[in-house]
Design a protein around this motif. Structure first.
Motif, PDB file in Angstrom:
ATOM      1  N   GLU A   1      -0.434   0.229  42.519  1.00  0.00           N
ATOM      2  CA  GLU A   1      -1.013  -0.045  41.200  1.00  0.00           C
ATOM      3  C   GLU A   1      -0.324   0.738  40.088  1.00  0.00           C
TER       4      GLU A   1
ATOM      5  N   GLN B   1     -11.083  -6.022  47.791  1.00  0.00           N
ATOM      6  CA  GLN B   1     -10.249  -5.479  46.719  1.00  0.00           C
ATOM      7  C   GLN B   1      -8.785  -5.441  47.164  1.00  0.00           C
TER       8      GLN B   1
ATOM      9  N   GLU C   1      -3.600  -4.190  42.436  1.00  0.00           N
ATOM     10  CA  GLU C   1      -3.020  -5.033  41.388  1.00  0.00           C
ATOM     11  C   GLU C   1      -1.490  -4.994  41.504  1.00  0.00           C
TER      12      GLU C   1
ATOM     13  N   SER D   1       1.552  -5.605  39.632  1.00  0.00           N
ATOM     14  CA  SER D   1       2.147  -5.822  38.311  1.00  0.00           C
ATOM     15  C   SER D   1       3.587  -6.299  38.445  1.00  0.00           C
TER      16      SER D   1
END
Length: 534
Positions: A261, A285, A288, A290
């Motif tokens: 992340e 979960q 993320e 990116s």
């Protein structure tokens, strides 16, 4: 090939395509396949159950990089092989299963023939990438063309061919080969775009999956150019052993998620980003991702996650192309620090019990370097899947992720040993999982394979028992009695020793027994799970 049967022609054509070993149990519905086998030069290995044949083919394929091949009979032979096929599908392992089927005129009529299924072909299609029937004497060549095209193009997995009894014994008729459009080359425009994004990124992280396990040197070179930590999923362990940028830890761990992340660009290489790697604890979960650049052979896979850029192609080709397209100017040199901090935090996170298990794995690695370690769902394997830096690319694999079939370890280790006869193979399996496929050890005896079977004996299904207790369910059904493994090894005629569940004790036992020829067994005595009383 005039004057030969379909069964003989099939074997000969497998040999022409580079098949050198098949795993199978002959039966009345596959006799015609065996007619040509003895003279073909193809090695035949006899498991004790068709499930063993499939798992042996799986282990063989993972190590050799070539399709593993299983011959099975109609009906129960095929249904017993469906579990290995499903495991192979989950882990993208190339496998060819050839089965018999009843005579063409009887199919689907429910006449009560031996081994009859309502729709064997349809059943196989539920797990196979391709499932085809040799419906007439001219069908063999195009079917072989299609199934081998599936095995070598796109995301690999299991394929199936069934041969009716009447067709197998009929005279083969040659037909023209099918031609297929070649896989498109990797788009150079996408390579340029990805290289530009990677060059501009300040904190890149690489996620390496099983699709990257054969590109170790190129991956290391690329990671160093990007100054990027490399997180390895279970099927990628062994890549970049001991390297300052390596993160041989599960992306389900909070420490690894934090690393991912923190990245401004994530390069995912040959990983499906599935929950058994990235959400092992089923929290719902995901880290993320990116600036995700995803590289995969499978076009469908590239549509399943939102990405800044997707590149369809073989990781083995994309990685060196990306390296060549980079400007190769020095980047910020904090990658090793980020990797080191993540390793330290992940090590703390897994807790003392799992750390102890990993220390045992480290001792095994030191006692038997460059070994193939094949596992099943058991404590040391769970621990290693969370955190373990193996010293051989592609040398750590197990069935504790993905489809998660118990009984995998023993036959898969046998297949792995046949694929690389020069390698020492260590199979780590629990006492519960071992009882799914214990007789397959006799196949290792028949073939005199250098496999050491490490039985982790905690007298039951410890992880399941703990899971039941954790959610307030009374622990029941988790303590099947193990056999006397010393007596079992004696009945197999193989060397046997025991060890306490301590690093040096296991390493000592391994050094002692692994020096002997052929298969051997070590029973590691571990503590039994004792449910908490109310």
């Amino acid at each position: 090939m005039n004057g030969i049967t379909i069964g003989e022609a099939l074997v000969a054509k497998l040999r022409q395509r580079g098949v050198t070993c098949v795993f199978g149990i002959p039966g009345v519905h596959t006799v015609e396949l065996y007619r040509g086998l003895a003279a073909s030069g193809i090695r035949h290995v006899t498991p004790r159950h068709e499930q063993g044949a499939g798992f042996m083919a799986d282990g063989y394929a993972r190590v050799s990089g070539k399709p593993g091949v299983a011959f099975v009979i109609t009906g129960p032979g095929l249904t017993n092989t469906l579990t290995p096929m499903a495991q192979a599908r989950a882990d993208s392992v190339p496998m060819l299963v050839v089965s018999g089927v009843n005579k063409t005129a009887s199919l689907g009529k429910g006449l009560g023939h031996l081994h009859e299924l309502p729709d064997q072909l349809g059943l196989a299609k539920t797990v196979a990438l391709v499932s085809e029937q040799v419906a007439d004497t001219k069908a063999l060549d195009p079917i072989l063309d299609r199934v081998f095209h599936s095995l070598t193009n796109g995301r690999p997995g299991p394929v199936h061919i069934e041969v009716p009894l009447d067709i197998a014994a009929a005279e083969y008729q040659e037909t023209p080969f099918e031609t297929f459009d070649p896989e498109p080359p990797v788009d150079p425009v996408l390579i340029t775009q990805a290289a530009k994004q990677l060059a501009e990124a300040k904190k890149t992280v690489v996620l390496a999956g099983g699709g990257a396990k054969r590109v170790e040197a190129g991956l290391q070179e690329l990671a160093e150019a990007l100054d990027a930590p490399v997180v390895q999923t279970v099927n990628a362990r062994g890549l970049m052993h001991g390297h300052s940028l390596t993160v041989p830890a599960s992306p389900s761990l909070n420490a690894v998620r934090a690393l991912i992340e923190s990245a401004d660009c994530v390069l995912a290489l040959g990983t499906e980003l599935g929950p058994t790697d990235y959400d092992m604890y089923a929290t719902g979960q995901f880290a993320e991702l990116s600036g995700l650049i995803q590289v995969d052979r499978c076009s469908d896979q590239l549509t399943r996650h939102e990405a800044a850029l997707t590149i369809q192609g073989d990781v083995d080709l994309v990685v060196p192309a990306l390296f060549e397209a980079l400007p190769h100017k020095p980047k910020q040199s904090d990658g090793a620090d980020r990797a080191s901090k993540t390793r330290d935090a992940a090590w703390e996170e897994i807790g003392p019990e799992y750390r102890h298990q990993v220390e045992i794995l480290n001792a095994i690695r030191s006692a038997a370097p460059n070994t193939l370690i094949v596992g099943d769902s058991t404590q040391p394997i769970y621990a290693g899947n969370l955190f373990y830096d193996h010293d051989r690319a592609g040398g750590w694999f197990n069935a504790a992720t993905g489809y998660g079939a118990l009984g995998y370890g023993i036959p898969a280790a046998i297949g792995a040993s046949i694929a690389d006869p020069a390698a020492r193979v260590i199979c780590i399996i629990g006492d519960g999982g071992a009882q799914f496929s214990l007789p397959e050890i006799m196949a290792a005896v028949d073939e005199n394979l250098p496999v050491t079977f490490v039985i982790w004996n905690n007298h039951g299904y410890r992880e399941i028992a703990a899971s039941m207790q954790d959610v307030g369910v009374s622990v029941i059904g988790c303590d099947p009695s193990p056999p006397d493994f010393a007596a079992t090894a004696k009945s197999f005629g193989i060397p046997f020793t025991t060890a306490q569940a301590e690093p040096q004790a296991v390493a000592h036992a391994l050094r002692k027994i692994a020096a002997l020829d052929g298969p051997s067994m070590i029973e590691v005595t571990a503590s039994k799970f004792e449910p908490q009383k109310d």
